[in-house]
Design a protein around this motif. Structure first.
Motif, PDB file in Angstrom:
ATOM      1  N   VAL A 179       0.877  -1.171   0.000  1.00 15.33           N
ATOM      2  CA  VAL A 179       0.000   0.000   0.000  1.00 15.33           C
ATOM      3  C   VAL A 179       0.918   1.226   0.000  1.00 15.33           C
ATOM      4  O   VAL A 179       1.806   1.333   0.845  1.00 15.33           O
ATOM      5  N   ASP A 180       0.674   2.114  -0.956  1.00 13.94           N
ATOM      6  CA  ASP A 180       1.572   3.242  -1.186  1.00 13.94           C
ATOM      7  C   ASP A 180       2.983   2.697  -1.425  1.00 13.94           C
ATOM      8  O   ASP A 180       3.175   1.907  -2.313  1.00 13.94           O
ATOM      9  N   ASP A 181       3.928   3.062  -0.584  1.00 14.03           N
ATOM     10  CA  ASP A 181       5.279   2.563  -0.862  1.00 14.03           C
ATOM     11  C   ASP A 181       5.736   1.579   0.213  1.00 14.03           C
ATOM     12  O   ASP A 181       6.928   1.382   0.410  1.00 14.03           O
ATOM     13  N   ARG A 182       4.762   0.949   0.892  1.00 15.58           N
ATOM     14  CA  ARG A 182       5.165   0.034   1.972  1.00 15.58           C
ATOM     15  C   ARG A 182       4.526  -1.334   1.813  1.00 15.58           C
ATOM     16  O   ARG A 182       3.400  -1.465   1.345  1.00 15.58           O
ATOM     17  N   VAL A 183       5.267  -2.359   2.252  1.00 15.15           N
ATOM     18  CA  VAL A 183       4.678  -3.692   2.357  1.00 15.15           C
ATOM     19  C   VAL A 183       3.865  -3.702   3.647  1.00 15.15           C
ATOM     20  O   VAL A 183       4.421  -3.512   4.733  1.00 15.15           O
ATOM     21  N   THR A 184       2.577  -3.893   3.509  1.00 14.59           N
ATOM     22  CA  THR A 184       1.748  -3.833   4.719  1.00 14.59           C
ATOM     23  C   THR A 184       1.490  -5.213   5.292  1.00 14.59           C
ATOM     24  O   THR A 184       1.259  -5.340   6.494  1.00 14.59           O
ATOM     25  N   SER A 185       1.513  -6.220   4.462  1.00  9.28           N
ATOM     26  CA  SER A 185       1.364  -7.558   5.027  1.00  9.28           C
ATOM     27  C   SER A 185       1.969  -8.600   4.109  1.00  9.28           C
ATOM     28  O   SER A 185       2.134  -8.394   2.904  1.00  9.28           O
ATOM     29  N   VAL A 186       2.322  -9.720   4.743  1.00 10.13           N
ATOM     30  CA  VAL A 186       2.905 -10.858   4.032  1.00 10.13           C
ATOM     31  C   VAL A 186       1.816 -11.919   3.942  1.00 10.13           C
ATOM     32  O   VAL A 186       1.289 -12.368   4.966  1.00 10.13           O
ATOM     33  N   GLU A 187       1.469 -12.284   2.721  1.00 13.31           N
ATOM     34  CA  GLU A 187       0.421 -13.286   2.542  1.00 13.31           C
ATOM     35  C   GLU A 187       1.066 -14.666   2.473  1.00 13.31           C
ATOM     36  O   GLU A 187       2.034 -14.874   1.742  1.00 13.31           O
ATOM     37  N   THR A 188       0.530 -15.587   3.279  1.00 10.58           N
ATOM     38  CA  THR A 188       1.118 -16.925   3.333  1.00 10.58           C
ATOM     39  C   THR A 188       0.021 -17.963   3.171  1.00 10.58           C
ATOM     40  O   THR A 188      -1.171 -17.647   3.221  1.00 10.58           O
ATOM     41  N   THR A 189       0.453 -19.202   3.009  1.00 16.83           N
ATOM     42  CA  THR A 189      -0.497 -20.306   2.885  1.00 16.83           C
ATOM     43  C   THR A 189      -1.273 -20.504   4.177  1.00 16.83           C
ATOM     44  O   THR A 189      -2.253 -21.238   4.196  1.00 16.83           O
ATOM     45  N   ILE A 317      24.111  -8.923  -0.700  1.00 20.10           N
ATOM     46  CA  ILE A 317      23.304  -7.716  -0.829  1.00 20.10           C
ATOM     47  C   ILE A 317      22.587  -7.568   0.514  1.00 20.10           C
ATOM     48  O   ILE A 317      21.842  -8.464   0.920  1.00 20.10           O
ATOM     49  N   ILE A 318      22.867  -6.470   1.215  1.00 15.78           N
ATOM     50  CA  ILE A 318      22.179  -6.205   2.481  1.00 15.78           C
ATOM     51  C   ILE A 318      21.755  -4.745   2.427  1.00 15.78           C
ATOM     52  O   ILE A 318      22.593  -3.839   2.406  1.00 15.78           O
ATOM     53  N   ASP A 319      20.459  -4.514   2.355  1.00 17.76           N
ATOM     54  CA  ASP A 319      20.006  -3.152   2.051  1.00 17.76           C
ATOM     55  C   ASP A 319      18.573  -2.971   2.531  1.00 17.76           C
ATOM     56  O   ASP A 319      17.755  -3.874   2.393  1.00 17.76           O
ATOM     57  N   ILE A 320      18.288  -1.805   3.078  1.00 22.07           N
ATOM     58  CA  ILE A 320      16.899  -1.421   3.319  1.00 22.07           C
ATOM     59  C   ILE A 320      16.518  -0.530   2.152  1.00 22.07           C
ATOM     60  O   ILE A 320      17.205   0.437   1.838  1.00 22.07           O
ATOM     61  N   LEU A 321      15.472  -0.901   1.447  1.00 22.72           N
ATOM     62  CA  LEU A 321      15.225  -0.327   0.129  1.00 22.72           C
ATOM     63  C   LEU A 321      14.542   1.043   0.208  1.00 22.72           C
ATOM     64  O   LEU A 321      13.924   1.392   1.206  1.00 22.72           O
ATOM     65  N   ASP A 322      14.651   1.767  -0.917  1.00 18.17           N
ATOM     66  CA  ASP A 322      13.891   3.011  -1.049  1.00 18.17           C
ATOM     67  C   ASP A 322      12.433   2.677  -1.348  1.00 18.17           C
ATOM     68  O   ASP A 322      11.519   3.349  -0.892  1.00 18.17           O
ATOM     69  N   TYR A 323      12.264   1.624  -2.148  1.00 16.99           N
ATOM     70  CA  TYR A 323      10.917   1.161  -2.450  1.00 16.99           C
ATOM     71  C   TYR A 323      10.933  -0.355  -2.521  1.00 16.99           C
ATOM     72  O   TYR A 323      11.765  -0.894  -3.239  1.00 16.99           O
ATOM     73  N   PRO A 324      10.023  -1.028  -1.841  1.00 17.56           N
ATOM     74  CA  PRO A 324       9.171  -0.536  -0.758  1.00 17.56           C
ATOM     75  C   PRO A 324      10.050  -0.093   0.407  1.00 17.56           C
ATOM     76  O   PRO A 324      11.047  -0.747   0.695  1.00 17.56           O
ATOM     77  N   SER A 325       9.652   0.948   1.073  1.00 15.76           N
ATOM     78  CA  SER A 325      10.576   1.604   2.002  1.00 15.76           C
ATOM     79  C   SER A 325      10.748   0.844   3.312  1.00 15.76           C
ATOM     80  O   SER A 325      11.583   1.220   4.130  1.00 15.76           O
ATOM     81  N   ASN A 326       9.956  -0.189   3.529  1.00 12.97           N
ATOM     82  CA  ASN A 326      10.127  -0.981   4.751  1.00 12.97           C
ATOM     83  C   ASN A 326      10.542  -2.419   4.434  1.00 12.97           C
ATOM     84  O   ASN A 326      10.251  -3.338   5.174  1.00 12.97           O
ATOM     85  N   TYR A 327      11.216  -2.609   3.298  1.00 13.02           N
ATOM     86  CA  TYR A 327      11.626  -3.950   2.878  1.00 13.02           C
ATOM     87  C   TYR A 327      13.154  -4.047   2.917  1.00 13.02           C
ATOM     88  O   TYR A 327      13.859  -3.195   2.360  1.00 13.02           O
ATOM     89  N   VAL A 328      13.646  -5.061   3.612  1.00 14.60           N
ATOM     90  CA  VAL A 328      15.091  -5.282   3.720  1.00 14.60           C
ATOM     91  C   VAL A 328      15.461  -6.516   2.899  1.00 14.60           C
ATOM     92  O   VAL A 328      14.841  -7.571   3.057  1.00 14.60           O
ATOM     93  N   VAL A 329      16.435  -6.372   2.031  1.00 10.32           N
ATOM     94  CA  VAL A 329      16.944  -7.512   1.263  1.00 10.32           C
ATOM     95  C   VAL A 329      18.201  -8.039   1.947  1.00 10.32           C
ATOM     96  O   VAL A 329      19.097  -7.256   2.284  1.00 10.32           O
ATOM     97  N   VAL A 330      18.232  -9.344   2.178  1.00 11.45           N
ATOM     98  CA  VAL A 330      19.433  -9.970   2.761  1.00 11.45           C
ATOM     99  C   VAL A 330      19.752 -11.214   1.949  1.00 11.45           C
ATOM    100  O   VAL A 330      18.992 -12.181   1.947  1.00 11.45           O
ATOM    101  N   THR A 331      20.849 -11.182   1.251  1.00  9.47           N
ATOM    102  CA  THR A 331      21.301 -12.371   0.531  1.00  9.47           C
ATOM    103  C   THR A 331      22.810 -12.350   0.570  1.00  9.47           C
ATOM    104  O   THR A 331      23.425 -11.288   0.467  1.00  9.47           O
ATOM    105  N   ALA A 332      23.424 -13.506   0.772  1.00  5.12           N
ATOM    106  CA  ALA A 332      24.839 -13.494   1.138  1.00  5.12           C
ATOM    107  C   ALA A 332      25.759 -14.095   0.082  1.00  5.12           C
ATOM    108  O   ALA A 332      26.947 -14.273   0.325  1.00  5.12           O
TER     109      ALA A 332
END
Lengths: 388, 510
Positions: A179-189, A317-332
């Motif tokens: 929603v807007d520029d943020r991940v508001t929820s994670v949909e799971t099984t 890659i370890i980064d808190i993104l500009d978009y979505p602004s509350n999403y952190v990517v972590v891959t090593a």
């Protein structure tokens, strides 16, 4: 049934995700970890278990050095054993080219103030019983070590739960609601989980996961293999790299060594990749017997195969993104195990403060801004027949 | 790399029947059998539970080859039919391409003898790899002298190398009764045959014959422990059990014996089938996870067929070898047909005189018997018995998810963890438990403990064993020394690619 909300939802119960979750929980955050499989079910639970200061990759030295310091007390910190042994790490040269690489690494170590000592072949034979007479020299890092991979991921998971963190295994992420520029929820099984912050630490699936948020994270999955022997005597506690292999002798006595020609592959987001082993273990066996002729009679009793991921420059890659602004990517990029305590610390600081006290310059996602969806084809990092 | 039209793995009843049938249909057949196995492998209780009760003759490979050949008349028949027979050769791996690996130019097997390993491609594969001994723990079973029925059979029949003098057989049924009969025939005393059931299971004529020879059959009994000096079994303590399978104190019988032979069940050897991705289904009456196959013995993987005990074992097959023989012939016919050696009409005609459902002695629920034994042995022996003898993991360690004892780890937080706290997080996964406790990680490659570990985990967590994932099989399927597994024919491409590990500068990942 997962919770309906959390401060932070971490996607991926591998070593990077669990360490991040642990440090966030320790900082008082309400954390949920979801994974399509079990704790450490993929590469985090079965890899070489190596801990190093990453002199081969200077950009990573700050994190790797921090990690070796955290490892020293990690068992007490987590309350569960990781089987960490910090008796050093030895790289041996068996070719002139290897020797040149060692000397170059020694120079890097000196520039960064990292303990590293060149050792003579006679010293190497004292350090590693049964090693080949054919080494030309070695480089010894006294702060290096190794740990037990599954014990470590489980230790993070249990320590997280001890702090009130929640862990939902066999729970597959199916969508990220934005929603807007943020991940508001994670949909799971198992239902949706509202989140203030989402950490994507999905290993080989990191790119596919980020696509759900419309973000391109270039990582290529690759299959790797390791073998394990029955326990052998005499023991050496030092982690060992050489003759195209990396590995160590477990506390129990098993030799655990991997390396070799990898194979680019593909994964999908919702299923665990198959774990086919190939005849490559014969080539690993050969190199191990060449490296440790004294162990040539050791029976190989197991092998592991798994899928890891690589960014185009082989770095995390370890980064808190500009978009979505509350999403952190972590891959090593297949170096996540050794640096995992630092990864957790960095991610928790990024989430809490927007920046990290550890220098992570050069690990941001924006360095790949020019990489389009066809980067793997251009690079040749695609599944292709390889004969052996 | 060598390539063969049809490779048959296992030269038992079904494997030789398959090879002969296909050869007579005009197929060029390669028949591979690992017997005689090297003494070093037998000492690791691979592929059977040999229990260190073999003499030094196992080191004489030339003599062993002669004995194994002489003990199996069907081998000569196969050679006469034109089959290329390779004994003393094990199959330790089976490889084919899949979604995550595409490097092979065809399905292939990893083979090895005592000195070296090699690869062999195949067009069709018949897995007739037999079954292995089911391990169920009792106190002392990690001593020399505890062994399994198939281990005893191999040492008696194929190797003539069994050193037991006085044996307690654990389990009646045809498996146990027949083991006792064979041992008697070789001059070994049978001190007792024991069963937790309240009556003797298996063939009545066979049990009567044993009783006529003075063999004592103890029903409603279990083993409390086997004890002896220097790691050798010298006496065995039996105890009566009540209706709840609890030991009845005061009913102990101390029996002098140097061997305890487990004959509770056999487990189909599905390692190669699992590695090849053949669909496996849990069939409690056939020994657990067995390959799904059709009436012609074809598995879910189109080039792979199965026959004999590897396809599923039940106690009726011990005395009725026609079942395995028919399965072998059916597999041989189907392989010949799919290779085009015979047409469909010919294959149908050859099949017509075979009874497809040759299971005369109806299958019993093998698993129910296993569970009865497990509970009785647990009740009598307690939780400090090593369930994984290689890694010395006790039942309590397993259920407590205790880290390996050599770590000497103590903490309150650690003690709060057990299977009970893992189970709510996710259905119990035996591979996860294995990596945490080391149960199944030893030199026998989990052969002695994987079934009872799964049973214990299911019991302790209240899970349905049929739903529990199978503890994974990995190559090498035999413990092979590095110098044997060593690749002698490494390609230039592998040499070249090897240095291109995940770094532009460094040849390795570390």
């Amino acid at each position: 049934m997962p919770a309906e909300s959390a401060d932070v939802v971490v996607i991926g119960a591998g070593v990077s995700g669990l360490s991040s979750a642990y440090f966030l929980a320790r900082a008082g955050r309400d954390v949920v970890v979801v994974d399509k499989g079990i704790v450490g079910g993929e590469a985090s639970g079965r890899n070489g278990g190596m801990v190093s200061e990453r002199v081969d990759e200077p950009l990573l030295i700050p994190m790797a050095v921090e990690a070796t310091e955290l490892w020293a007390t990690l068992d007490e910190e987590l309350g569960h054993p990781t089987e960490f042994v910090q008796e050093g790490r030895l790289q041996v040269a068996v070719t002139e080219k290897d020797m040149g690489d060692l000397l170059a690494e020694r120079d890097v170590a000196m520039r960064h103030g990292i303990d590293a000592a060149l050792v003579e072949p006679s010293e190497i034979r004292d350090m590693i019983p049964g090693i080949t007479e054919r080494t030309l020299g070695g480089l010894f890092f006294p702060n290096g070590g190794h740990a037990n991979t599954q014990l470590t991921v489980q230790a993070y998971a249990w320590a997280l739960q001890d702090l009130g963190g929640r862990l939902y295994q066999n729970t597959t992420v199916t969508g990220l609601r934005i929603v807007d520029d943020r991940v508001t929820s994670v949909e799971t099984t198992a239902g949706a989980i509202a989140a203030d912050v989402v950490v994507g630490a999905a290993g080989p699936q990191t790119g596919l996961l980020a696509e759900l948020a419309g973000v391109h994270v270039p990582v290529a999955p690759a299959r790797v293999e390791i073998l394990a022997t029955a326990p052998v005597e005499p023991r050496f506690p030092i982690a060992l790299v050489g003759n195209g292999l990396y590995g160590h002798q477990a506390v129990r006595g098993n030799l655990i060594f991997g390396g070799g020609a990898h194979e680019w592959t593909d994964v999908d987001l919702t299923t665990s990749p198959g774990k086919p082993n190939t005849p490559l273990i014969r080539n690993i066996a050969r190199r191990l017997a060449e490296l440790l002729p004294g162990a040539a009679d050791a029976p190989v009793i197991r092998s592991w195969a798994g899928v890891v991921e690589q960014a185009p420059d082989y770095r995390p890659i370890i980064d808190i993104l500009d978009y979505p602004s509350n999403y952190v990517v972590v891959t090593a990029s297949a170096h996540g195990f050794g640096i995992s305590p630092a990864t957790g610390k960095v991610v928790s600081e990024l989430v809490l403060h927007g920046e990290s006290s550890i220098d992570i310059r050069g690990l941001g996602l924006n360095r790949f801004a020019d990489y389009g969806p066809d980067w793997r084809e251009k690079r040749g990092w695609i599944p292709s027949p390889l004969r052996y | 790399m060598e390539s063969r039209p049809l490779v048959v793995v296992g030269a038992g009843v079904s494997g030789t029947a398959a090879a002969i049938e296909a050869a007579r249909a005009g197929v060029q057949v390669t028949l591979i059998d690992e017997n005689p196995v090297p003494a070093s492998m037998a000492a690791l209780n691979v592929p059977q539970f040999f229990g260190q009760r073999f003499n030094a003759v196992l080191h004489d490979s030339a003599l062993m080859l002669r004995r194994v050949a002489a003990a199996n008349e069907a081998l000569a028949e196969a050679e006469e039919a034109g089959v290329d027979v390779q004994i003393g050769t094990c199959v330790w791996g089976a490889f084919r391409n899949s979604d995550t690996s595409r490097i092979l130019d065809g399905p292939q097997l990893g083979l090895a003898d005592r000195d070296q390993s090699w690869l062999m491609k195949y067009d069709r594969l018949i897995v007739a790899a037999g079954a292995r001994d089911l391990g169920v723990a009792f106190a002392g079973w990690n001593s020399a002298g505890a062994m399994g029925a198939n281990g005893a059979h191999a040492l008696m029949h194929h190797y003539q190398a069994l050193t037991s003098r006085r044996m307690v057989v654990v389990g009646t049924g045809n498996l146990g009764l027949n083991t006792a009969r064979m041992a008697l025939g070789r001059g070994i005393e049978i001190a007792a045959v024991v069963d937790v059931a309240d009556s003797v299971r298996g063939d009545r004529a066979l049990s009567a014959a044993l009783q006529n020879r003075g063999v004592k059959l103890y029903t409603s009994h279990t083993v409390r422990e086997a004890v002896g000096r220097d790691g050798e079994i010298e006496t065995v303590v039996l105890v009566e059990i009540d209706d709840c399978r609890e030991p009845v104190s005061g009913t102990e019988k101390v029996i002098t014996a140097d061997t305890v032979c487990l004959a509770i069940g056999l487990v189909p050897n599905v390692e190669l089938l699992s590695l090849l991705g053949c669909d496996l289904a849990f069939e409690p009456e056939l020994g657990g996870h067995v390959p799904v196959h059709d009436d012609c013995m074809r598995t879910s993987v189109k080039d792979v067929l199965v026959a004999g005990d590897a396809a599923g074992f039940h106690d009726g097959m011990v005395l009725d070898t026609e079942i395995a023989r028919n399965q072998g012939r059916l597999a041989g016919i189907a392989a010949a047909e799919s290779l085009g050696a015979i047409d469909t009409a010919e294959a149908t005609a050859r099949r017509s005189d075979l009874q497809v459902t040759a299971i005369d002695s109806g299958p019993t629920d093998a698993y129910l018997n296993w569970i009865r034994w497990l509970r009785a042995l647990l009740n009598a022996g307690g939780s400090e018995v090593p369930v994984c003898p290689c890694e010395e993991v006790t039942r309590a360690d397993l259920i407590g998810l205790r880290p390996p004892r050599f770590l000497k780890w103590e903490s309150e937080r650690r003690d709060g963890r057990s299977l009970g706290t893992l189970a709510p997080d996710a259905p119990v996964n035996p591979d996860q438990v294995k990596r945490l406790t080391r149960a199944g990680m030893g030199h026998c490659q989990g052969r002695l403990c994987r079934e009872q570990v799964a049973l214990l985990l299911a019991e302790a967590s209240g899970s349905d064993i049929a739903e529990m994932p199978l503890m994974s099989y990995r190559p090498p399927a035999r413990p092979l020394p590095l110098r044997v597994l060593w690749s002698h024919e490494e390609s230039d491409q592998v040499r070249r690619e090897w240095a291109k590990w995940f770094s532009p500068t460094s040849p390795v990942m570390g």
